[in-house]
Design a protein around this motif. Sequence first.
Motif, PDB file in Angstrom:
ATOM      1  N   SER A  19       0.864  -1.189   0.000  1.00 24.46           N
ATOM      2  CA  SER A  19       0.000   0.000   0.000  1.00 24.46           C
ATOM      3  C   SER A  19       0.894   1.230   0.000  1.00 24.46           C
ATOM      4  O   SER A  19       1.934   1.253   0.655  1.00 24.46           O
ATOM      5  N   ASP A  20       0.499   2.255  -0.749  1.00 24.17           N
ATOM      6  CA  ASP A  20       1.270   3.486  -0.851  1.00 24.17           C
ATOM      7  C   ASP A  20       0.781   4.517   0.149  1.00 24.17           C
ATOM      8  O   ASP A  20      -0.425   4.651   0.382  1.00 24.17           O
ATOM      9  N   TYR A  21       1.725   5.266   0.715  1.00 19.98           N
ATOM     10  CA  TYR A  21       1.381   6.348   1.634  1.00 19.98           C
ATOM     11  C   TYR A  21       0.693   7.469   0.859  1.00 19.98           C
ATOM     12  O   TYR A  21       1.214   7.960  -0.141  1.00 19.98           O
ATOM     13  N   THR A  22      -0.494   7.867   1.305  1.00 22.01           N
ATOM     14  CA  THR A  22      -1.246   8.945   0.660  1.00 22.01           C
ATOM     15  C   THR A  22      -1.692   9.994   1.681  1.00 22.01           C
ATOM     16  O   THR A  22      -2.539  10.826   1.371  1.00 22.01           O
ATOM     17  N   GLY A  23      -1.128   9.942   2.877  1.00 22.07           N
ATOM     18  CA  GLY A  23      -1.505  10.885   3.934  1.00 22.07           C
ATOM     19  C   GLY A  23      -1.124  12.314   3.596  1.00 22.07           C
ATOM     20  O   GLY A  23      -0.273  12.569   2.741  1.00 22.07           O
ATOM     21  N   LYS A  24      -1.746  13.252   4.275  1.00 20.21           N
ATOM     22  CA  LYS A  24      -1.512  14.676   4.044  1.00 20.21           C
ATOM     23  C   LYS A  24      -0.279  15.193   4.778  1.00 20.21           C
ATOM     24  O   LYS A  24       0.288  16.215   4.408  1.00 20.21           O
ATOM     25  N   GLU A  25       0.141  14.491   5.828  1.00 20.29           N
ATOM     26  CA  GLU A  25       1.288  14.921   6.613  1.00 20.29           C
ATOM     27  C   GLU A  25       2.578  14.726   5.813  1.00 20.29           C
ATOM     28  O   GLU A  25       2.766  13.709   5.158  1.00 20.29           O
ATOM     29  N   ASP A  26       3.467  15.706   5.886  1.00 22.23           N
ATOM     30  CA  ASP A  26       4.768  15.609   5.224  1.00 22.23           C
ATOM     31  C   ASP A  26       5.702  14.793   6.114  1.00 22.23           C
ATOM     32  O   ASP A  26       6.111  15.260   7.180  1.00 22.23           O
ATOM     33  N   ILE A  27       5.994  13.579   5.707  1.00 27.17           N
ATOM     34  CA  ILE A  27       6.883  12.718   6.486  1.00 27.17           C
ATOM     35  C   ILE A  27       8.234  12.550   5.797  1.00 27.17           C
ATOM     36  O   ILE A  27       9.000  11.659   6.129  1.00 27.17           O
ATOM     37  N   SER A  28       8.531  13.434   4.859  1.00 27.00           N
ATOM     38  CA  SER A  28       9.819  13.373   4.176  1.00 27.00           C
ATOM     39  C   SER A  28      10.944  13.885   5.075  1.00 27.00           C
ATOM     40  O   SER A  28      12.117  13.583   4.829  1.00 27.00           O
ATOM     41  N   ASP A  29      10.618  14.639   6.121  1.00 30.99           N
ATOM     42  CA  ASP A  29      11.591  15.117   7.101  1.00 30.99           C
ATOM     43  C   ASP A  29      10.817  15.487   8.366  1.00 30.99           C
ATOM     44  O   ASP A  29      10.760  16.646   8.766  1.00 30.99           O
ATOM     45  N   PHE A  30      10.211  14.487   8.998  1.00 29.53           N
ATOM     46  CA  PHE A  30       9.304  14.711  10.130  1.00 29.53           C
ATOM     47  C   PHE A  30      10.084  15.039  11.398  1.00 29.53           C
ATOM     48  O   PHE A  30      11.048  14.343  11.742  1.00 29.53           O
ATOM     49  N   ASP A  31       9.677  16.078  12.102  1.00 29.03           N
ATOM     50  CA  ASP A  31      10.336  16.510  13.335  1.00 29.03           C
ATOM     51  C   ASP A  31       9.725  15.781  14.528  1.00 29.03           C
ATOM     52  O   ASP A  31       8.988  16.362  15.318  1.00 29.03           O
ATOM     53  N   GLY A  32       9.991  14.487  14.627  1.00 30.17           N
ATOM     54  CA  GLY A  32       9.443  13.688  15.707  1.00 30.17           C
ATOM     55  C   GLY A  32       9.546  12.205  15.394  1.00 30.17           C
ATOM     56  O   GLY A  32      10.429  11.770  14.648  1.00 30.17           O
ATOM     57  N   ASN A  33       8.612  11.438  15.961  1.00 33.74           N
ATOM     58  CA  ASN A  33       8.577   9.982  15.807  1.00 33.74           C
ATOM     59  C   ASN A  33       7.468   9.590  14.837  1.00 33.74           C
ATOM     60  O   ASN A  33       6.438  10.253  14.770  1.00 33.74           O
ATOM     61  N   ILE A  34       7.676   8.473  14.129  1.00 32.43           N
ATOM     62  CA  ILE A  34       6.660   7.945  13.220  1.00 32.43           C
ATOM     63  C   ILE A  34       6.342   6.521  13.649  1.00 32.43           C
ATOM     64  O   ILE A  34       7.240   5.683  13.744  1.00 32.43           O
ATOM     65  N   GLU A  35       5.065   6.274  13.944  1.00 25.91           N
ATOM     66  CA  GLU A  35       4.598   4.937  14.297  1.00 25.91           C
ATOM     67  C   GLU A  35       3.614   4.469  13.232  1.00 25.91           C
ATOM     68  O   GLU A  35       2.726   5.229  12.828  1.00 25.91           O
ATOM     69  N   ILE A  36       3.760   3.217  12.784  1.00 28.99           N
ATOM     70  CA  ILE A  36       2.895   2.649  11.752  1.00 28.99           C
ATOM     71  C   ILE A  36       2.059   1.546  12.387  1.00 28.99           C
ATOM     72  O   ILE A  36       2.602   0.626  12.999  1.00 28.99           O
ATOM     73  N   GLU A  37       0.754   1.687  12.263  1.00 28.14           N
ATOM     74  CA  GLU A  37      -0.194   0.727  12.817  1.00 28.14           C
ATOM     75  C   GLU A  37       0.129  -0.695  12.349  1.00 28.14           C
ATOM     76  O   GLU A  37       0.630  -0.891  11.240  1.00 28.14           O
ATOM     77  N   GLY A  38      -0.196  -1.667  13.159  1.00 30.65           N
ATOM     78  CA  GLY A  38       0.043  -3.064  12.827  1.00 30.65           C
ATOM     79  C   GLY A  38      -0.973  -3.630  11.848  1.00 30.65           C
ATOM     80  O   GLY A  38      -2.005  -3.021  11.568  1.00 30.65           O
ATOM     81  N   LYS A  39      -0.644  -4.772  11.305  1.00 25.84           N
ATOM     82  CA  LYS A  39      -1.515  -5.560  10.419  1.00 25.84           C
ATOM     83  C   LYS A  39      -1.869  -4.842   9.119  1.00 25.84           C
ATOM     84  O   LYS A  39      -2.939  -5.035   8.569  1.00 25.84           O
ATOM     85  N   LEU A  40      -0.958  -4.001   8.626  1.00 31.63           N
ATOM     86  CA  LEU A  40      -1.201  -3.303   7.358  1.00 31.63           C
ATOM     87  C   LEU A  40      -0.528  -4.005   6.181  1.00 31.63           C
ATOM     88  O   LEU A  40      -0.752  -3.635   5.042  1.00 31.63           O
ATOM     89  N   GLY A  41       0.309  -4.970   6.449  1.00 31.19           N
ATOM     90  CA  GLY A  41       1.098  -5.581   5.384  1.00 31.19           C
ATOM     91  C   GLY A  41       2.238  -4.640   5.012  1.00 31.19           C
ATOM     92  O   GLY A  41       2.651  -3.796   5.805  1.00 31.19           O
ATOM     93  N   TRP A  42       2.755  -4.768   3.792  1.00 30.05           N
ATOM     94  CA  TRP A  42       3.837  -3.895   3.339  1.00 30.05           C
ATOM     95  C   TRP A  42       3.288  -2.515   3.007  1.00 30.05           C
ATOM     96  O   TRP A  42       2.273  -2.392   2.330  1.00 30.05           O
TER      97      TRP A  42
END
Length: 74
Positions: A19-42
């Motif tokens: 699945s491709d990231y389509t969120g509105k948040e800019d995570i190309s240089d995020f000033d913090g932590n990134i957590e990805i929910e479980g059971k999403l596959g790749w």
Amino acid sequence: MNTIKLTKNHFKKSNNYWSDYTGKEDISDFDGNIEIEGKLGWVRFSLLKAKGYIRAEAGSGIEAGWGIEAGSGI
């Protein structure tokens, strides 16, 4: 430090196995932590960089075309 939690709503199924990231948040240089929910596959990002940690919960994997960078750990 800010933490963003990416859920299934941040991704769109591709014609492939990921699945491709389509969120509105800019995570190309995020000033913090990134957590990805479980059971999403790749999940795939064009660019993923965090000043803190990057964590994918069980059942989720990360695929990057060029690389993944985190200040604390992946």
